[in-house]
Design a protein around this motif. Structure first.
Motif, PDB file in Angstrom:
ATOM      1  N   ALA A   1      43.500  37.915  59.139  1.00  0.00           N
ATOM      2  CA  ALA A   1      44.147  38.807  58.914  1.00  0.00           C
ATOM      3  C   ALA A   1      45.757  38.861  59.202  1.00  0.00           C
ATOM      4  O   ALA A   1      46.156  38.159  59.969  1.00  0.00           O
ATOM      5  CB  ALA A   1      43.630  40.000  59.794  1.00  0.00           C
ATOM      6  N   ASP A   2      46.625  39.634  58.385  1.00  0.00           N
ATOM      7  CA  ASP A   2      47.972  39.931  58.649  1.00  0.00           C
ATOM      8  C   ASP A   2      48.342  40.271  59.956  1.00  0.00           C
ATOM      9  O   ASP A   2      49.134  40.112  60.662  1.00  0.00           O
ATOM     10  CB  ASP A   2      48.431  40.760  57.415  1.00  0.00           C
ATOM     11  CG  ASP A   2      48.088  41.698  57.176  1.00  0.00           C
ATOM     12  OD1 ASP A   2      46.989  42.359  57.556  1.00  0.00           O
ATOM     13  OD2 ASP A   2      49.019  42.391  56.628  1.00  0.00           O
ATOM     14  N   GLU A   3      47.418  41.102  60.439  1.00  0.00           N
ATOM     15  CA  GLU A   3      47.585  42.038  61.852  1.00  0.00           C
ATOM     16  C   GLU A   3      46.423  42.835  61.982  1.00  0.00           C
ATOM     17  O   GLU A   3      45.658  43.032  61.192  1.00  0.00           O
ATOM     18  CB  GLU A   3      48.854  42.583  61.797  1.00  0.00           C
ATOM     19  CG  GLU A   3      48.716  43.929  60.963  1.00  0.00           C
ATOM     20  CD  GLU A   3      49.966  44.733  60.899  1.00  0.00           C
ATOM     21  OE1 GLU A   3      50.291  45.480  61.916  1.00  0.00           O
ATOM     22  OE2 GLU A   3      50.530  45.159  59.905  1.00  0.00           O
TER      23      GLU A   3
ATOM     24  N   ARG B   1      41.815  38.451  49.944  1.00  0.00           N
ATOM     25  CA  ARG B   1      42.620  39.731  50.641  1.00  0.00           C
ATOM     26  C   ARG B   1      41.527  40.821  50.744  1.00  0.00           C
ATOM     27  O   ARG B   1      41.298  41.245  51.655  1.00  0.00           O
ATOM     28  CB  ARG B   1      43.735  39.983  49.988  1.00  0.00           C
ATOM     29  CG  ARG B   1      44.855  38.959  50.075  1.00  0.00           C
ATOM     30  CD  ARG B   1      45.966  39.547  49.475  1.00  0.00           C
ATOM     31  NE  ARG B   1      46.961  38.589  49.835  1.00  0.00           N
ATOM     32  CZ  ARG B   1      48.160  38.674  49.089  1.00  0.00           C
ATOM     33  NH1 ARG B   1      48.622  39.502  48.411  1.00  0.00           N
ATOM     34  NH2 ARG B   1      49.335  37.683  49.310  1.00  0.00           N
ATOM     35  N   THR B   2      40.662  41.214  49.515  1.00  0.00           N
ATOM     36  CA  THR B   2      39.880  42.216  49.750  1.00  0.00           C
ATOM     37  C   THR B   2      38.912  41.850  48.506  1.00  0.00           C
ATOM     38  O   THR B   2      39.235  41.745  47.378  1.00  0.00           O
ATOM     39  CB  THR B   2      40.472  43.747  49.584  1.00  0.00           C
ATOM     40  OG1 THR B   2      41.325  43.891  50.295  1.00  0.00           O
ATOM     41  CG2 THR B   2      39.531  44.828  49.478  1.00  0.00           C
TER      42      THR B   2
ATOM     43  N   ARG C   1      46.374  47.069  55.909  1.00  0.00           N
ATOM     44  CA  ARG C   1      46.360  48.273  55.255  1.00  0.00           C
ATOM     45  C   ARG C   1      45.198  48.655  54.636  1.00  0.00           C
ATOM     46  O   ARG C   1      44.554  49.989  54.591  1.00  0.00           O
ATOM     47  CB  ARG C   1      47.359  48.240  54.190  1.00  0.00           C
ATOM     48  CG  ARG C   1      47.626  49.315  53.106  1.00  0.00           C
ATOM     49  CD  ARG C   1      48.357  50.665  54.070  1.00  0.00           C
ATOM     50  NE  ARG C   1      48.237  51.543  53.337  1.00  0.00           N
ATOM     51  CZ  ARG C   1      47.526  52.762  53.775  1.00  0.00           C
ATOM     52  NH1 ARG C   1      47.032  52.839  54.719  1.00  0.00           N
ATOM     53  NH2 ARG C   1      47.528  53.992  52.960  1.00  0.00           N
ATOM     54  N   ARG C   2      44.315  47.620  54.153  1.00  0.00           N
ATOM     55  CA  ARG C   2      43.009  48.063  53.669  1.00  0.00           C
ATOM     56  C   ARG C   2      41.685  48.477  54.842  1.00  0.00           C
ATOM     57  O   ARG C   2      41.283  49.504  54.550  1.00  0.00           O
ATOM     58  CB  ARG C   2      42.347  46.781  52.998  1.00  0.00           C
ATOM     59  CG  ARG C   2      41.160  46.954  52.176  1.00  0.00           C
ATOM     60  CD  ARG C   2      41.298  47.981  51.063  1.00  0.00           C
ATOM     61  NE  ARG C   2      39.972  48.142  50.556  1.00  0.00           N
ATOM     62  CZ  ARG C   2      39.593  49.340  49.973  1.00  0.00           C
ATOM     63  NH1 ARG C   2      40.317  50.534  50.121  1.00  0.00           N
ATOM     64  NH2 ARG C   2      38.724  49.346  49.362  1.00  0.00           N
TER      65      ARG C   2
ATOM     66  N   ARG D   1      43.468  42.526  55.091  1.00  0.00           N
ATOM     67  CA  ARG D   1      44.677  43.207  55.127  1.00  0.00           C
ATOM     68  C   ARG D   1      44.655  44.398  55.946  1.00  0.00           C
ATOM     69  O   ARG D   1      43.783  45.127  55.909  1.00  0.00           O
ATOM     70  CB  ARG D   1      45.423  43.595  53.989  1.00  0.00           C
ATOM     71  CG  ARG D   1      45.785  42.231  53.083  1.00  0.00           C
ATOM     72  CD  ARG D   1      47.098  41.889  53.497  1.00  0.00           C
ATOM     73  NE  ARG D   1      47.316  40.825  52.568  1.00  0.00           N
ATOM     74  CZ  ARG D   1      48.538  40.304  52.492  1.00  0.00           C
ATOM     75  NH1 ARG D   1      49.343  40.512  53.263  1.00  0.00           N
ATOM     76  NH2 ARG D   1      48.798  39.338  51.536  1.00  0.00           N
TER      77      ARG D   1
ATOM     78  N   ALA E   1      37.657  42.839  53.913  1.00  0.00           N
ATOM     79  CA  ALA E   1      39.253  42.980  53.924  1.00  0.00           C
ATOM     80  C   ALA E   1      39.982  41.868  54.864  1.00  0.00           C
ATOM     81  O   ALA E   1      39.394  41.644  55.922  1.00  0.00           O
ATOM     82  CB  ALA E   1      39.362  44.312  54.421  1.00  0.00           C
TER      83      ALA E   1
END
Length: 112
Positions: free
Chosen positions: A90-92, A11-12, A33-34, A31, A29
């Motif tokens: 990525a999630d988004e 994820r990161t 958010r990151r 995510r 990254a």
């Protein structure tokens, strides 16, 4: 950076690199958010106080011969900080990133 070759990617990952006497911090990254956290950090630490706000940009895409072409990796660099956003996993894609890239006060310098 051996971790980038692994699949699926973590994820990161944070890397601290030394090259020619300079220290670099690379954030890889997946995510949203990151990515938001990275953008807020470079704005606060570098861009807000800079007279000329300059961001380095590079990207990699899938092979257009294999079908629909899409972004795989987006790389942003500010001073000694670099973000490698693996968009394909990525999630988004965060709204903060879209706004950052469209900010008229920031000069985007791409690689050719």
């Amino acid at each position: 950076m051996e971790h980038l070759a692994r699949y699926p990617a973590p994820r990161t990952r944070l890397y601290h690199l030394m090259a020619e006497g300079m220290a670099f911090k690379v954030t890889v990254a997946l995510r949203a958010r990151r990515v938001e956290k990275w953008i807020c950090g470079v704005k606060r630490d570098f861009l807000d106080a800079a007279m000329t706000k300059c961001v380095g940009l590079d990207s990699e895409f899938t092979d257009p011969r294999a079908g629909d072409q899409c972004a795989v990796v987006l790389q942003l660099s500010v001073a000694s900080e670099t973000l490698v956003f693996q968009i394909c996993y990525a999630d988004e894609v965060p709204q903060v990133l879209k706004e950052f890239l469209q900010d008229g006060n920031i000069r985007i310098c791409g690689a050719a």
